[in-house]
Design an enzyme around this catalytic site. Sequence first.
Site, mmCIF file in Angstrom:
data_model
loop_
_atom_site.group_PDB
_atom_site.id
_atom_site.type_symbol
_atom_site.label_atom_id
_atom_site.label_comp_id
_atom_site.label_asym_id
_atom_site.label_seq_id
_atom_site.Cartn_x
_atom_site.Cartn_y
_atom_site.Cartn_z
ATOM 1 N N LYS A 115 28.676 -52.934 -6.403
ATOM 2 C CA LYS A 115 29.081 -52.043 -5.482
ATOM 3 C C LYS A 115 30.360 -52.623 -4.772
ATOM 4 C CE LYS A 115 24.883 -49.626 -4.646
ATOM 5 N NZ LYS A 115 23.947 -49.148 -3.759
ATOM 6 N N LYS A 208 23.122 -47.127 -15.427
ATOM 7 C CA LYS A 208 22.026 -46.529 -14.893
ATOM 8 C C LYS A 208 22.323 -45.018 -14.046
ATOM 9 C CE LYS A 208 21.191 -48.081 -9.897
ATOM 10 N NZ LYS A 208 20.175 -48.027 -8.950
ATOM 11 N N LYS A 211 23.353 -42.229 -7.667
ATOM 12 C CA LYS A 211 23.819 -41.016 -6.895
ATOM 13 C C LYS A 211 25.510 -41.252 -6.757
ATOM 14 C CE LYS A 211 20.040 -42.129 -3.664
ATOM 15 N NZ LYS A 211 20.047 -43.167 -2.966
HETATM 16 N N1 AQP Z 1 18.350 -44.935 -12.515
HETATM 17 C C1 AQP Z 1 17.102 -45.456 -12.035
HETATM 18 N N2 AQP Z 1 16.245 -45.565 -12.650
HETATM 19 C C2 AQP Z 1 14.951 -46.116 -12.341
HETATM 20 N N3 AQP Z 1 14.745 -46.096 -10.823
HETATM 21 C C3 AQP Z 1 15.791 -46.115 -10.038
HETATM 22 N N4 AQP Z 1 16.334 -46.008 -8.626
HETATM 23 C C4 AQP Z 1 17.468 -45.982 -8.566
HETATM 24 N N5 AQP Z 1 18.028 -45.531 -9.685
HETATM 25 C C5 AQP Z 1 17.206 -45.281 -10.706
HETATM 26 C C6 AQP Z 1 15.102 -46.511 -7.662
HETATM 27 O O1 AQP Z 1 15.021 -45.533 -6.906
HETATM 28 C C7 AQP Z 1 14.708 -46.368 -5.508
HETATM 29 C C8 AQP Z 1 15.438 -45.833 -4.484
HETATM 30 O O2 AQP Z 1 16.827 -46.275 -4.611
HETATM 31 P P1 AQP Z 1 18.132 -46.288 -3.534
HETATM 32 O O3 AQP Z 1 18.250 -45.130 -2.965
HETATM 33 O O4 AQP Z 1 17.445 -47.262 -2.714
HETATM 34 O O5 AQP Z 1 19.273 -46.682 -3.988
HETATM 35 P P2 AQP Z 1 20.026 -47.129 -5.280
HETATM 36 O O6 AQP Z 1 18.910 -48.042 -6.291
HETATM 37 O O7 AQP Z 1 21.187 -47.761 -4.874
HETATM 38 O O8 AQP Z 1 20.003 -45.668 -6.006
HETATM 39 P P3 AQP Z 1 21.348 -45.177 -6.735
HETATM 40 O O9 AQP Z 1 21.310 -43.803 -7.212
HETATM 41 O O10 AQP Z 1 21.809 -45.998 -7.538
HETATM 42 O O11 AQP Z 1 22.337 -45.120 -5.499
HETATM 43 P P4 AQP Z 1 23.826 -45.627 -5.481
HETATM 44 O O12 AQP Z 1 24.632 -44.971 -6.508
HETATM 45 O O13 AQP Z 1 24.225 -45.353 -3.982
HETATM 46 O O14 AQP Z 1 23.953 -47.190 -5.739
HETATM 47 C C9 AQP Z 1 14.647 -47.816 -5.761
HETATM 48 O O15 AQP Z 1 13.355 -48.297 -6.117
HETATM 49 C C10 AQP Z 1 15.473 -48.050 -7.072
HETATM 50 O O16 AQP Z 1 15.056 -48.798 -7.901
#
Ligand code: AQP
Length: 345
Positions: A115, A208, A211
């Site tokens: 990040k 992966k 968002k």
């Molecule tokens: N691609 C994924 N596959 C399976 N699980 C996922 N999670 C996120 N992406 C995937 C799970 O969703 C939960 C919440 O995640 P979060 O909102 O705390 O943030 P994150 O993991 O940072 O989600 P993003 O989409 O990847 O956001 P950005 O792009 O901002 O980093 C967690 O349980 C995570 O494991």
Amino acid sequence: MAFKPRVFSGMQPTGNLHLGNYLGALVRWVEMEKTHECIYCIVDMHAITAAWQDPKELQTAIRDVTAAYIAAGLDPRKSILFNQSQVSAHAELAWIFNCTARLGWLNRMTQFKEKAGKDRENASIGLYGYPVLMAADILVYRGTHVPVGEDQKQHLELTRDIAQKFNSDYRKEIAEAGYTDGEFFPLAEPVIMGTATRVMSLRDGTKKMSKSDASDLSRINMTDDADTIARKIQKAKTDAEGLPSEEAGLASRPEADNLVGIYAALKDTTKLEVLREFGGSQFSTFKKALADVAVTRLTPVNAEMRRLVSDPAEIDRILKDGSERARAIAEPILAETKRLVGFIG
Ligand code: AQP
């Protein structure tokens, strides 16, 4: 001490939730609600760590994520649903844990490296300390089980290291307080199960689904309508071959593997079963079936989300009620932690 099983997990209100959040986390949460005491948080304090958030958009995102939790099947009368910033015990325990965790442990966190990217010097201190706040989120409730996607595994290991070091740093005080087995904080277990613990981008099967990916075509948002879902699946990257009949045939084919995994998760079946049905088919046929399954599964969730967000006062009431119930658990644990550390009050 034998800890009472208690589930804790959370999501960041940063933009639209996507199919990865839904299949990797939310679906599991709903299952665990049937058998466990569950606390599900909207981690708004984490949401401001990576980039400045427009305050109005942040409010909307907090309500949207709450609506997504309920629309996916969580019951706010059963589970505790609340936004993190309403329970100040999270931040207070995070400070104590900032003094427990070691710099070397945090330097190993791959999510910070991803990040922060190349501009590390410009990353916020909050982004660096994110896993420490996450440990406090879980341990301020003595959470024992944490359903998450695979990407959070390393942060959960850090949570266990922090709990272990705190238990060891204060072992004398913990024993004097009557914890005969020396455990004040539990070693929380990650719950990473199912076929969709890591849903990948529709544009690149090695990344992966996220968002923050610049391309909206890379993900299916929980708010996408039926046409958009079908279009994104139709445009999803694939290779030139058809679908194999055996799971081994998905090796080294990340895009094919991802689409088959998504189909299996949406249908609550296995990849092998999917390949039994579609082995030998062309992707054009499979993608049509996948779009149908995705639309059937997500459209009712989407409609319920839209209904819920049309009444923001009701969402705020649910969050207020949840935060009062969360505080009732967290505050005594924090007060006891402070006494162990030697704070007077
Ligand atoms: N691609 C994924 N596959 C399976 N699980 C996922 N999670 C996120 N992406 C995937 C799970 O969703 C939960 C919440 O995640 P979060 O909102 O705390 O943030 P994150 O993991 O940072 O989600 P993003 O989409 O990847 O956001 P950005 O792009 O901002 O980093 C967690 O349980 C995570 O494991």
